[in-house]
Design a protein around this motif. Structure first.
Motif, PDB file in Angstrom:
ATOM      1  N   PHE A  60      -0.695 -11.133  -4.745  1.00  0.00           N
ATOM      2  CA  PHE A  60      -0.802 -11.015  -3.292  1.00  0.00           C
ATOM      3  C   PHE A  60       0.555 -11.257  -2.648  1.00  0.00           C
ATOM      4  CE2 PHE A  60      -1.846 -15.309  -4.632  1.00  0.00           C
ATOM      5  CZ  PHE A  60      -1.126 -16.121  -3.774  1.00  0.00           C
ATOM      6  N   ASP A  61       0.711 -10.770  -1.432  1.00  0.00           N
ATOM      7  CA  ASP A  61       1.954 -10.928  -0.672  1.00  0.00           C
ATOM      8  C   ASP A  61       1.726 -11.888   0.482  1.00  0.00           C
ATOM      9  OD1 ASP A  61       3.189  -9.050  -2.306  1.00  0.00           O
ATOM     10  OD2 ASP A  61       2.740  -7.382  -0.955  1.00  0.00           O
ATOM     11  N   VAL A  62       2.725 -12.722   0.730  1.00  0.00           N
ATOM     12  CA  VAL A  62       2.729 -13.585   1.911  1.00  0.00           C
ATOM     13  C   VAL A  62       3.926 -13.180   2.772  1.00  0.00           C
ATOM     14  CG1 VAL A  62       2.982 -15.939   2.793  1.00  0.00           C
ATOM     15  CG2 VAL A  62       1.606 -15.510   0.727  1.00  0.00           C
ATOM     16  N   THR A  63       3.666 -12.872   4.026  1.00  0.00           N
ATOM     17  CA  THR A  63       4.718 -12.467   4.956  1.00  0.00           C
ATOM     18  C   THR A  63       4.868 -13.517   6.042  1.00  0.00           C
ATOM     19  OG1 THR A  63       4.240 -10.118   4.568  1.00  0.00           O
ATOM     20  CG2 THR A  63       5.512 -10.669   6.529  1.00  0.00           C
ATOM     21  N   VAL A  64       6.117 -13.899   6.297  1.00  0.00           N
ATOM     22  CA  VAL A  64       6.417 -14.896   7.311  1.00  0.00           C
ATOM     23  C   VAL A  64       7.268 -14.236   8.396  1.00  0.00           C
ATOM     24  CG1 VAL A  64       7.358 -17.184   7.748  1.00  0.00           C
ATOM     25  CG2 VAL A  64       6.412 -16.654   5.509  1.00  0.00           C
ATOM     26  N   GLN A  65       6.806 -14.290   9.627  1.00  0.00           N
ATOM     27  CA  GLN A  65       7.484 -13.658  10.765  1.00  0.00           C
ATOM     28  C   GLN A  65       8.046 -14.733  11.691  1.00  0.00           C
ATOM     29  OE1 GLN A  65       7.730 -10.128  12.282  1.00  0.00           O
ATOM     30  NE2 GLN A  65       9.260 -11.462  13.235  1.00  0.00           N
ATOM     31  N   ASN A  66       9.364 -14.714  11.870  1.00  0.00           N
ATOM     32  CA  ASN A  66      10.023 -15.657  12.765  1.00  0.00           C
ATOM     33  C   ASN A  66       9.864 -15.183  14.211  1.00  0.00           C
ATOM     34  OD1 ASN A  66      11.664 -17.497  14.048  1.00  0.00           O
ATOM     35  ND2 ASN A  66      13.547 -16.908  12.988  1.00  0.00           N
ATOM     36  N   LYS A  67       9.283 -16.014  15.057  1.00  0.00           N
ATOM     37  CA  LYS A  67       9.059 -15.653  16.458  1.00  0.00           C
ATOM     38  C   LYS A  67      10.011 -16.375  17.405  1.00  0.00           C
ATOM     39  CE  LYS A  67       4.685 -15.312  17.649  1.00  0.00           C
ATOM     40  NZ  LYS A  67       3.250 -15.675  17.814  1.00  0.00           N
ATOM     41  N   THR A  68      10.890 -17.209  16.844  1.00  0.00           N
ATOM     42  CA  THR A  68      11.861 -17.904  17.689  1.00  0.00           C
ATOM     43  C   THR A  68      13.075 -17.011  17.923  1.00  0.00           C
ATOM     44  OG1 THR A  68      13.162 -18.928  15.909  1.00  0.00           O
ATOM     45  CG2 THR A  68      11.136 -20.049  16.583  1.00  0.00           C
ATOM     46  N   GLY A  69      13.957 -17.420  18.784  1.00  0.00           N
ATOM     47  CA  GLY A  69      15.163 -16.649  19.067  1.00  0.00           C
ATOM     48  C   GLY A  69      16.358 -17.093  18.261  1.00  0.00           C
ATOM     49  N   HIS A  70      16.114 -17.829  17.191  1.00  0.00           N
ATOM     50  CA  HIS A  70      17.197 -18.366  16.365  1.00  0.00           C
ATOM     51  C   HIS A  70      16.679 -18.531  14.948  1.00  0.00           C
ATOM     52  CE1 HIS A  70      14.881 -22.076  16.724  1.00  0.00           C
ATOM     53  NE2 HIS A  70      14.921 -21.936  18.032  1.00  0.00           N
ATOM     54  N   ARG A  71      17.554 -18.954  14.052  1.00  0.00           N
ATOM     55  CA  ARG A  71      17.083 -19.217  12.694  1.00  0.00           C
ATOM     56  C   ARG A  71      16.057 -20.351  12.700  1.00  0.00           C
ATOM     57  NH1 ARG A  71      22.808 -19.947   9.798  1.00  0.00           N
ATOM     58  NH2 ARG A  71      23.198 -20.859  11.839  1.00  0.00           N
ATOM     59  N   PHE A  72      15.157 -20.274  11.736  1.00  0.00           N
ATOM     60  CA  PHE A  72      14.144 -21.321  11.637  1.00  0.00           C
ATOM     61  C   PHE A  72      14.044 -21.801  10.196  1.00  0.00           C
ATOM     62  CE2 PHE A  72       9.878 -22.888  10.828  1.00  0.00           C
ATOM     63  CZ  PHE A  72       9.746 -23.824  11.837  1.00  0.00           C
ATOM     64  N   PRO A  73      14.091 -23.120   9.962  1.00  0.00           N
ATOM     65  CA  PRO A  73      14.302 -24.159  10.972  1.00  0.00           C
ATOM     66  C   PRO A  73      15.766 -24.217  11.408  1.00  0.00           C
ATOM     67  CG  PRO A  73      14.161 -25.150   8.798  1.00  0.00           C
ATOM     68  CD  PRO A  73      13.865 -23.689   8.613  1.00  0.00           C
ATOM     69  N   SER A  74      15.981 -24.774  12.573  1.00  0.00           N
ATOM     70  CA  SER A  74      17.340 -24.897  13.100  1.00  0.00           C
ATOM     71  C   SER A  74      17.687 -26.371  13.229  1.00  0.00           C
ATOM     72  CB  SER A  74      17.445 -24.201  14.456  1.00  0.00           C
ATOM     73  OG  SER A  74      16.579 -24.821  15.390  1.00  0.00           O
ATOM     74  N   ALA A  82       3.982 -24.980  19.550  1.00  0.00           N
ATOM     75  CA  ALA A  82       4.704 -24.915  18.278  1.00  0.00           C
ATOM     76  C   ALA A  82       3.903 -24.131  17.233  1.00  0.00           C
ATOM     77  CB  ALA A  82       5.027 -26.320  17.769  1.00  0.00           C
ATOM     78  N   GLN A  83       2.597 -24.285  17.250  1.00  0.00           N
ATOM     79  CA  GLN A  83       1.761 -23.593  16.263  1.00  0.00           C
ATOM     80  C   GLN A  83       1.668 -22.095  16.535  1.00  0.00           C
ATOM     81  OE1 GLN A  83      -1.943 -25.806  16.435  1.00  0.00           O
ATOM     82  NE2 GLN A  83      -1.413 -26.943  14.601  1.00  0.00           N
ATOM     83  N   ASN A  84       1.751 -21.699  17.800  1.00  0.00           N
ATOM     84  CA  ASN A  84       1.508 -20.303  18.156  1.00  0.00           C
ATOM     85  C   ASN A  84       2.768 -19.503  18.443  1.00  0.00           C
ATOM     86  OD1 ASN A  84      -1.325 -20.738  18.031  1.00  0.00           O
ATOM     87  ND2 ASN A  84      -1.302 -21.568  20.111  1.00  0.00           N
ATOM     88  N   GLU A  85       3.880 -20.171  18.747  1.00  0.00           N
ATOM     89  CA  GLU A  85       5.076 -19.452  19.186  1.00  0.00           C
ATOM     90  C   GLU A  85       6.259 -19.630  18.244  1.00  0.00           C
ATOM     91  OE1 GLU A  85       4.945 -17.401  21.645  1.00  0.00           O
ATOM     92  OE2 GLU A  85       2.899 -17.953  22.217  1.00  0.00           O
ATOM     93  N   THR A  86       6.022 -20.132  17.042  1.00  0.00           N
ATOM     94  CA  THR A  86       7.112 -20.390  16.109  1.00  0.00           C
ATOM     95  C   THR A  86       7.162 -19.354  14.991  1.00  0.00           C
ATOM     96  OG1 THR A  86       6.941 -22.758  16.568  1.00  0.00           O
ATOM     97  CG2 THR A  86       8.185 -22.124  14.630  1.00  0.00           C
ATOM     98  N   VAL A  87       6.114 -19.281  14.197  1.00  0.00           N
ATOM     99  CA  VAL A  87       6.074 -18.403  13.027  1.00  0.00           C
ATOM    100  C   VAL A  87       4.656 -17.875  12.851  1.00  0.00           C
ATOM    101  CG1 VAL A  87       6.256 -18.334  10.508  1.00  0.00           C
ATOM    102  CG2 VAL A  87       7.977 -19.546  11.827  1.00  0.00           C
ATOM    103  N   ASP A  88       4.550 -16.610  12.454  1.00  0.00           N
ATOM    104  CA  ASP A  88       3.273 -16.056  12.023  1.00  0.00           C
ATOM    105  C   ASP A  88       3.292 -15.910  10.505  1.00  0.00           C
ATOM    106  OD1 ASP A  88       2.019 -15.855  14.468  1.00  0.00           O
ATOM    107  OD2 ASP A  88       2.665 -13.790  14.834  1.00  0.00           O
ATOM    108  N   VAL A  89       2.171 -16.219   9.864  1.00  0.00           N
ATOM    109  CA  VAL A  89       2.042 -16.107   8.416  1.00  0.00           C
ATOM    110  C   VAL A  89       0.872 -15.176   8.100  1.00  0.00           C
ATOM    111  CG1 VAL A  89       1.684 -17.339   6.246  1.00  0.00           C
ATOM    112  CG2 VAL A  89       2.954 -18.442   8.106  1.00  0.00           C
ATOM    113  N   GLY A  90       1.126 -14.197   7.234  1.00  0.00           N
ATOM    114  CA  GLY A  90       0.070 -13.271   6.849  1.00  0.00           C
ATOM    115  C   GLY A  90      -0.074 -13.179   5.340  1.00  0.00           C
ATOM    116  N   VAL A  91      -1.279 -12.901   4.878  1.00  0.00           N
ATOM    117  CA  VAL A  91      -1.573 -12.758   3.454  1.00  0.00           C
ATOM    118  C   VAL A  91      -2.219 -11.402   3.211  1.00  0.00           C
ATOM    119  CG1 VAL A  91      -2.865 -13.648   1.486  1.00  0.00           C
ATOM    120  CG2 VAL A  91      -1.882 -15.244   3.143  1.00  0.00           C
ATOM    121  N   GLN A  92      -1.750 -10.692   2.198  1.00  0.00           N
ATOM    122  CA  GLN A  92      -2.351  -9.425   1.809  1.00  0.00           C
ATOM    123  C   GLN A  92      -2.541  -9.405   0.302  1.00  0.00           C
ATOM    124  OE1 GLN A  92      -0.226  -5.885   2.980  1.00  0.00           O
ATOM    125  NE2 GLN A  92      -1.934  -4.549   2.481  1.00  0.00           N
TER     126      GLN A  92
END
Length: 222
Positions: free
Chosen positions: A22-36, A1-11
């Protein structure tokens, strides 16, 4: 769940005087909307700015011991309990205050425009900014493929306005959301050694859901 759900980045973009951008980017790694799943599940960003000693000097999305989001002074936010039809956290593209929180969720109101978690009183769609998956297409893309398919796909359209991250970008849709944070730091703060940390938390049962259950539950046998 920690590694295959969402990636979070800060710049970090800039530090000028006592304003950190600063910018925070959230990348959805699931195959559907999150949370579902059921509509009251949510995910929210906790963003912390700390000094070189590890002390928090600015924050958004901190919680107390029972999972209620609080302000800089540790007081529960009114938006955690949806007390009226206008008190909730909208979808943000820029956050400048410590009582503003990016919460990915679906919020609906009943026929009287009161927030509801009932499955049978969902009338007005107020907010749905759940993270979209990679490759998502808006329902308009499916109009020519028949009314039934169009109506099914229409249910996946977000309730977000003016954010290009939630607009159809073709088959290469990245499934990301970027939020800009503009943090005004305490006056006189030594800004050397500052650190920014962003964490996305998933919450299956938010405070407003429990409040509605406790409010409507009988006090004893009927």
């Amino acid at each position: 769940a920690q590694n295959e759900t969402v990636d979070v980045g800060v710049q970090v973009q800039s530090l000028k005087d006592n304003t950190l951008t600063f910018d925070v980017t959230v990348q959805n790694k699931t195959g559907h909307r999150f949370p579902s799943g059921v509509a009251f599940r949510r995910a929210f960003l906790e963003v912390l700015v700390t000094d070189k000693m590890g002390n928090i000097v600015w924050s958004s999305g901190r919680t107390n011991a029972v999972g209620v989001i609080v302000d800089a002074a540790g007081r529960p936010l009114k938006t955690e309990f949806l007390p009226d039809r206008n008190t909730f956290q909208p979808h943000y593209q820029q956050i400048t205050q410590q009582d503003q929180v990016q919460i990915y969720e679906e919020l609906t109101q009943n026929a009287d425009f009161d927030f509801t978690t009932s499955f049978i009183h969902r009338v007005h769609d107020i907010k749905d900014n759940r993270l979209l998956p990679m490759g998502w297409r808006s329902s308009d893309h499916f109009k020519s493929m028949g009314e039934v398919l169009f109506e099914f796909m229409e249910a996946t359209d977000p309730e977000v306005h003016g954010d290009p991250d939630y607009e159809d970008q073709g088959p290469s849709f990245p499934g990301k959301d970027k939020i800009q944070y503009v943090a005004t730091l305490p006056s006189g703060l030594n800004t050397s050694g500052l650190s920014v940390q962003a964490t996305l938390y998933y919450q299956a049962i938010p405070p407003y859901y429990l409040k509605q259950r406790f409010t409507t539950a009988p006090n004893g046998p009927a």
